[in-house]
Design a protein around this motif. Structure first.
Motif, PDB file in Angstrom:
ATOM      1  N   LYS A  40     -34.342 -52.099 -25.259  1.00 26.63           N
ATOM      2  CA  LYS A  40     -33.973 -51.343 -26.455  1.00 26.63           C
ATOM      3  C   LYS A  40     -32.490 -51.014 -26.366  1.00 26.63           C
ATOM      4  N   THR A  41     -31.925 -50.544 -27.468  1.00 28.53           N
ATOM      5  CA  THR A  41     -30.480 -50.296 -27.514  1.00 28.53           C
ATOM      6  C   THR A  41     -30.133 -48.856 -27.828  1.00 28.53           C
ATOM      7  N   VAL A  42     -31.101 -48.008 -28.146  1.00 29.30           N
ATOM      8  CA  VAL A  42     -30.813 -46.605 -28.476  1.00 29.30           C
ATOM      9  C   VAL A  42     -31.793 -45.697 -27.746  1.00 29.30           C
ATOM     10  N   GLY A  43     -31.392 -44.419 -27.604  1.00 30.28           N
ATOM     11  CA  GLY A  43     -32.288 -43.424 -27.032  1.00 30.28           C
ATOM     12  C   GLY A  43     -32.644 -43.647 -25.577  1.00 30.28           C
ATOM     13  N   ILE A  44     -31.684 -44.145 -24.770  1.00 28.95           N
ATOM     14  CA  ILE A  44     -31.960 -44.445 -23.364  1.00 28.95           C
ATOM     15  C   ILE A  44     -31.419 -43.322 -22.485  1.00 28.95           C
ATOM     16  N   SER A  45     -32.285 -42.692 -21.719  1.00 25.66           N
ATOM     17  CA  SER A  45     -31.886 -41.675 -20.740  1.00 25.66           C
ATOM     18  C   SER A  45     -32.018 -42.265 -19.341  1.00 25.66           C
ATOM     19  N   MET A  46     -30.938 -42.173 -18.545  1.00 24.69           N
ATOM     20  CA  MET A  46     -31.003 -42.700 -17.188  1.00 24.69           C
ATOM     21  C   MET A  46     -31.962 -41.907 -16.317  1.00 24.69           C
ATOM     22  N   LEU A  47     -32.220 -40.651 -16.669  1.00 23.80           N
ATOM     23  CA  LEU A  47     -33.182 -39.870 -15.891  1.00 23.80           C
ATOM     24  C   LEU A  47     -34.591 -40.425 -16.050  1.00 23.80           C
ATOM     25  N   ASP A  48     -34.871 -41.042 -17.212  1.00 29.74           N
ATOM     26  CA  ASP A  48     -36.167 -41.695 -17.408  1.00 29.74           C
ATOM     27  C   ASP A  48     -36.220 -43.039 -16.709  1.00 29.74           C
ATOM     28  N   CYS A  49     -35.055 -43.663 -16.481  1.00 28.97           N
ATOM     29  CA  CYS A  49     -35.019 -45.002 -15.901  1.00 28.97           C
ATOM     30  C   CYS A  49     -35.123 -44.976 -14.378  1.00 28.97           C
ATOM     31  N   VAL A  50     -34.497 -43.969 -13.739  1.00 28.22           N
ATOM     32  CA  VAL A  50     -34.492 -43.883 -12.278  1.00 28.22           C
ATOM     33  C   VAL A  50     -35.840 -43.347 -11.797  1.00 28.22           C
ATOM     34  N   HIS A  51     -36.343 -43.894 -10.696  1.00 28.71           N
ATOM     35  CA  HIS A  51     -37.647 -43.469 -10.165  1.00 28.71           C
ATOM     36  C   HIS A  51     -37.624 -41.972  -9.839  1.00 28.71           C
TER      37      HIS A  51
END
Length: 592
Positions: A40-51
């Protein structure tokens, strides 16, 4: 260190990507590979991506940075398939901003995929180094394990696959076309080399031309064996023609004449020829994109033309690095650019690339000393769904470009048949709602395009150019007459009937009633009734109500008359519209 169980073993094509996040860890900008990995290209939080187990370490690394500093961590990051990948991440605070917000810049490497990609890249590098070490005639590549035989031809910037088949299919096709025993014996020798040669080999072969299968040629073959990382054999070679009767000239797009002198990108004619050749080859899908720099006239007026040239050059460089060999980049003049893709097969890939392109351009100039805002508007069409010719694709991409401008600029619009229809009526409504500056920029682009085409192609596309003028200026008819001839040289529009200009053209009578040395203008033909009754009646009999006529000599000094007309409604264009038409007339007169 033991690899955690939550690390995914499933394949991923993301080797390297980058992103910029704000102090709330939200992604403000990413490159194409990052968006593809995330899905996706919008609404990306790195806190949700990192384990979750590694999230605190990531936050601490970011929070510890001072401006100019960096931190490097090993972490795990989740992609669109919900699997976590082992990541080598470098976090930097370079003092940059995106949309006015300070950002941390992330450089991300997928550790597990690097080895695999490195070996694949090593194989490719060996193959292409071997290719480039030979003469650039017809090249072949036989993968023994895959039983895949292919013939290539490098023509300037493009490597074109001319033939791809199994070895058995090659034998069958050549034998069916040329059954003579001597030909078959030569072919058997060649095939034995492909299957069993251990190093280099040479032989001669009579067979069909790869691009012209009905033409016979004599080839001298030099072959070379290389080995992939798993020790599988690949045979490379060159098919050098011993007769030169049908030698192909370099295509225009591969010559110096096919390049824009300022940016080095392809010019419009070169792009059109490349696209035509790619579409004729069939096979893979392609995307065509028309790109404009938003408010470029304001950039020139505010920061000066030298800075405007820097913007043009930098945008060209970013476009080139973004396409990165997956197609071509062109410049059609001014701030108008062109992309045509190869090897981008899905809209997800396209959206990731265009999102990264727009944000990279915006960020590049936002962080410069002048703080100039530079954004792009982009219109896109797809082959073969939206058309099978350059003209069809260009028309839809160009209309989508102006739809992107109409919707607020700094965006891309991808053509959808059920949503956009044929876009003709929609384009007219867009022009009606443009402010005067936007409309002037649009018409300036049209006239510049006309000048480029006339300079490159002469009078050959004149009928297409008249149709283009009629559409852009919302005219019903356009005519070109030469003094001394009753019939028009060129005509566009549904005249009922075509006006019989009689003495006005044959006897050069129009020059006597011009209200300016070069033009006669009537917002409504009733204005002509008191000037010349015969001309008024002639135009009225053909349902013409609005008209402007320009007069310029051709290259032999004979007067040419350019009529731009409306049917059943008044001529209601501005002074700038008239000046653009006057310029277009002079351009056409210069080549007639």
């Amino acid at each position: 260190m033991k690899i955690p169980e939550y690390i995914s073993k499933s394949p991923s094509d993301m080797v390297y990507c980058s992103a910029a996040i704000n102090r709330e860890y939200m992604v403000l900008m990413g490159d194409e590979h990052f968006y593809r990995f995330m899905g996706k290209t919008v609404g990306i939080s790195m806190l949700d991506c990192v384990h979750p187990e590694l999230r605190q370490e990531f936050q601490q690394a970011c929070g510890s940075l001072e401006q100019g500093g960096s931190a490097r961590i090993l972490t795990a990051m989740r992609g669109m398939d919900e699997g976590y990948r082992q990541i080598d991440m470098t976090i930097r605070d370079c003092g940059h901003t995106v949309n006015g917000e300070p950002v941390w810049e992330l450089t991300i490497y997928n550790l597990f995929i690097i080895e695999e990609k490195y070996l694949q890249a090593s194989d490719d590098a060996s193959r292409y180094r071997a290719f480039l070490s030979m003469y650039q005639d017809y090249l072949f590549n036989y993968d023994v394990e895959q039983d895949s035989f292919a013939v290539f031809r490098y023509m300037g910037i493009k490597s074109t696959v001319l033939m791809k088949c199994s070895l058995e299919e090659l034998k069958e096709s050549v034998t069916a076309m040329y059954p003579r025993k001597s030909f078959q014996e030569e072919l058997e020798v060649f095939c034995r080399h492909l299957l069993s040669a251990q190093e280099n080999f040479s032989c001669d072969l009579r067979g069909p031309m790869p691009r012209h299968p009905m033409l016979m040629s004599l080839f001298h073959i030099d072959g070379k064996v290389i080995y992939k990382h798993n020790n599988q054999r690949v045979v490379l070679g060159i098919l050098r023609r011993m007769d030169q009767r049908e030698e192909d000239a370099s295509p225009y797009y591969a010559t110096a004449e096919g390049k824009d002198s300022f940016t080095g990108l392809l010019n419009k004619r070169a792009c059109a020829e490349y696209v035509a050749e790619a579409l004729a080859a069939g096979g893979e899908p392609h995307y065509m994109a028309m790109i404009d720099i938003d408010n470029f006239k304001n950039i020139n007026d505010t920061h000066g033309h030298m800075y405007g040239d820097q913007v043009i050059g930098q945008v060209a460089s970013i476009l080139n690095s973004t396409i990165n060999g997956r197609g071509i980049v062109g410049r059609f003049g001014g701030d108008e650019f062109f992309l045509f893709t190869n090897w981008i097969s899905s809209e997800i890939q396209l959206r990731a690339m265009l999102t990264s392109l727009r944000k990279q351009v915006q960020s590049t100039f936002e962080n410069r000393e002048k703080g100039c805002k530079v954004t792009l508007s982009i219109g896109v069409s797809r082959a073969p769904e939206d058309g099978r010719s350059y003209e069809e694709l260009f028309k839809k991409a160009d209309k989508c470009l102006y739809l992107a401008k109409y919707k607020g600029k700094n965006r891309f619009v991808i053509y959808e048949a059920d949503k956009h229809g044929d876009l003709v009526e929609e384009e007219q409504s867009i022009r009606h709602t443009m402010d005067p500056l936007e409309k002037a920029e649009y018409l300036a682009d049209v006239v510049a395009d006309i000048g480029i085409r006339l300079s490159a192609e002469g009078a050959e596309p004149m009928e297409e150019i008249l149709d283009q003028i009629r559409s852009a200026f919302e005219l019903d008819g356009v005519r070109i007459h030469r003094a001394g001839r009753r019939e028009p040289l060129y005509i566009s529009g549904d005249y009922q009937p075509v006006p019989d200009m009689g003495s006005f053209i044959v006897e050069n009578g129009m020059a006597g009633i011009m209200d300016h040395p070069h033009y006669l203008m009537a917002s409504h033909i009733t204005n002509l009734e008191g000037v010349n009754r015969e001309l008024f009646e002639t135009l009225r009999n053909s349902r013409i109500e609005g008209m402007v006529c320009f007069c310029y000599p051709d290259r032999e000094g004979v007067n040419l008359y350019f009529f731009f007309e409306t049917f059943n409604h008044r001529f209601r264009w501005s002074e700038s519209d008239k000046n653009f038409l006057l310029t277009a007339s002079r351009l056409m007169a210069n080549i007639l």
